[in-house]
Motif scaffolding. Structure first.
Motif, PDB file in Angstrom:
ATOM      1  N   ASN A 134      40.723  35.377  40.236  1.00 30.44           N
ATOM      2  CA  ASN A 134      41.244  35.753  41.568  1.00 30.44           C
ATOM      3  C   ASN A 134      40.922  34.538  42.614  1.00 30.44           C
ATOM      4  O   ASN A 134      41.528  34.158  43.720  1.00 30.44           O
ATOM      5  N   LYS A 135      40.075  33.492  42.294  1.00 28.80           N
ATOM      6  CA  LYS A 135      39.512  32.226  43.208  1.00 28.80           C
ATOM      7  C   LYS A 135      40.497  31.443  42.936  1.00 28.80           C
ATOM      8  O   LYS A 135      40.515  30.643  44.021  1.00 28.80           O
ATOM      9  N   THR A 156      46.892  35.861  48.423  1.00 24.07           N
ATOM     10  CA  THR A 156      46.444  36.887  48.453  1.00 24.07           C
ATOM     11  C   THR A 156      46.869  38.082  49.037  1.00 24.07           C
ATOM     12  O   THR A 156      47.189  38.095  50.462  1.00 24.07           O
ATOM     13  N   PHE A 199      39.163  33.556  49.958  1.00 28.60           N
ATOM     14  CA  PHE A 199      40.554  33.074  49.363  1.00 28.60           C
ATOM     15  C   PHE A 199      41.441  32.669  50.089  1.00 28.60           C
ATOM     16  O   PHE A 199      41.466  32.580  51.410  1.00 28.60           O
TER      17      PHE A 199
END
Length: 303
Positions: free
Chosen positions: A187-188, A193, A260
């Motif tokens: 996810n990073k 996002t 994010f």
């Protein structure tokens, strides 16, 4: 106006009214300079630009700018509030937004909820895009069945877990699993996002899917909750409320989301007005995609 026309109006406004260069607009909107040039040409061909911005388009841009300024956003896209199914209209705009800005071989984080599922259903990429979609929470395995083959054939990394575990201990054990932890690490690295915003009604996805009961919502409201992002229930000021459910969540935290790149919130409809306001107050959201009437109602909410 459809998504491309909205984008043409926005580009024309920045270029002709605010005097920004094509490269500046390209950087601001996350699209190529060539795309900016082509849309400027198309705006002239379609008489959107006639040495002045059409009054209805100007009002639209002014509304977007007011929402951006009020909530300190990087950008906002507003669709007409004409449909009986605002979720579907907003989701289609979000799908076009994502497709327009998805960089080749990039990662895109995907949230939870009905609007996000609809966004995925409307999403498509070129065959050579090599986009990787990464879930931000458990409970989204059913999303795979609704997506277009061009997306399904992309790399789709889904957390193999429920959205809400049976206990806090179980949630921590699942999150500590290497296969789950690996996805949270992925996810990073995402360039975008995309999250939905839930409201405190029985039509909320977490209730319809049986994750929470109506009584659970009442208890959360008593604690000040007005909506949620990824199952994290927040008050009108954007602060996470005290609630046992948070210990059982299998999802990225609000603190993670804050770190994010380019967090896009997709939500619309008057019933979500307070929830959207609260989500924007978290300072997590960079871009909002919603409908015009909801945007107007957001501007009427006093901080």
């Amino acid at each position: 106006m459809d998504y491309e026309e909205l984008l043409m109006v926005k580009i024309a406004w920045y270029y002709y009214i605010e005097g920004k260069t094509q490269q500046m607009i390209s950087d601001m909107l996350g699209i190529s300079r060539m795309r900016v040039i082509k849309l400027l040409d198309k705006a002239r061909e379609q008489k959107i630009v006639q040495f002045k911005i059409r009054p209805d388009s100007a009002q639209h841009i002014e509304l977007e700018k007011k929402v951006i300024e009020k909530y300190h956003l990087k950008d906002a896209y507003l669709v007409p509030s004409l449909s009986d199914n605002i979720n579907e209209t907003v989701a289609r705009a979000a799908a076009l937004y994502i497709s327009e800005r998805a960089q080749k071989r990039s990662f895109i984080n995907i949230g939870y909820g009905d609007t996000i599922s609809r966004t995925l259903k409307n999403l498509s990429f070129s065959s050579d895009a090599e986009i990787s979609l990464v879930s931000l929470s458990g409970g989204v395995s059913n999303y795979v069945s609704v997506v277009d083959p061009s997306v399904r054939n992309s790399n789709f990394y889904i957390i193999p877990a429920p959205f809400i575990a049976s206990s806090g201990e179980m949630a921590r054990a699942i999150i500590d699993e290497p296969s789950v932890n690996e996805i949270f690490c992925m996810n990073k690295h995402a360039k975008m996002t995309v999250v939905g915003i839930g409201c405190m009604t029985e039509s909320a996805t977490v209730v319809k899917d049986g994750k929470l009961t109506s009584n659970d919502l009442v208890m959360l409201e008593m604690n000040g909750a007005v909506g949620d992002v990824l199952g994290h229930f927040i008050d009108r000021n954007g602060n996470q409320v005290e609630a046992p459910i948070h210990d059982r969540l299998i999802s990225a935290s609000l603190e993670d989301l804050r770190e994010f790149e380019n967090v896009v919130a997709v939500a619309g409809g008057n019933e979500k007005r307070c929830a959207i306001h609260a989500a924007l107050k978290t300072n997590i959201i960079d871009t909002l995609i919603t409908d015009e009437k909801t945007a107007e109602s957001l501007l009427k909410i006093n901080d």
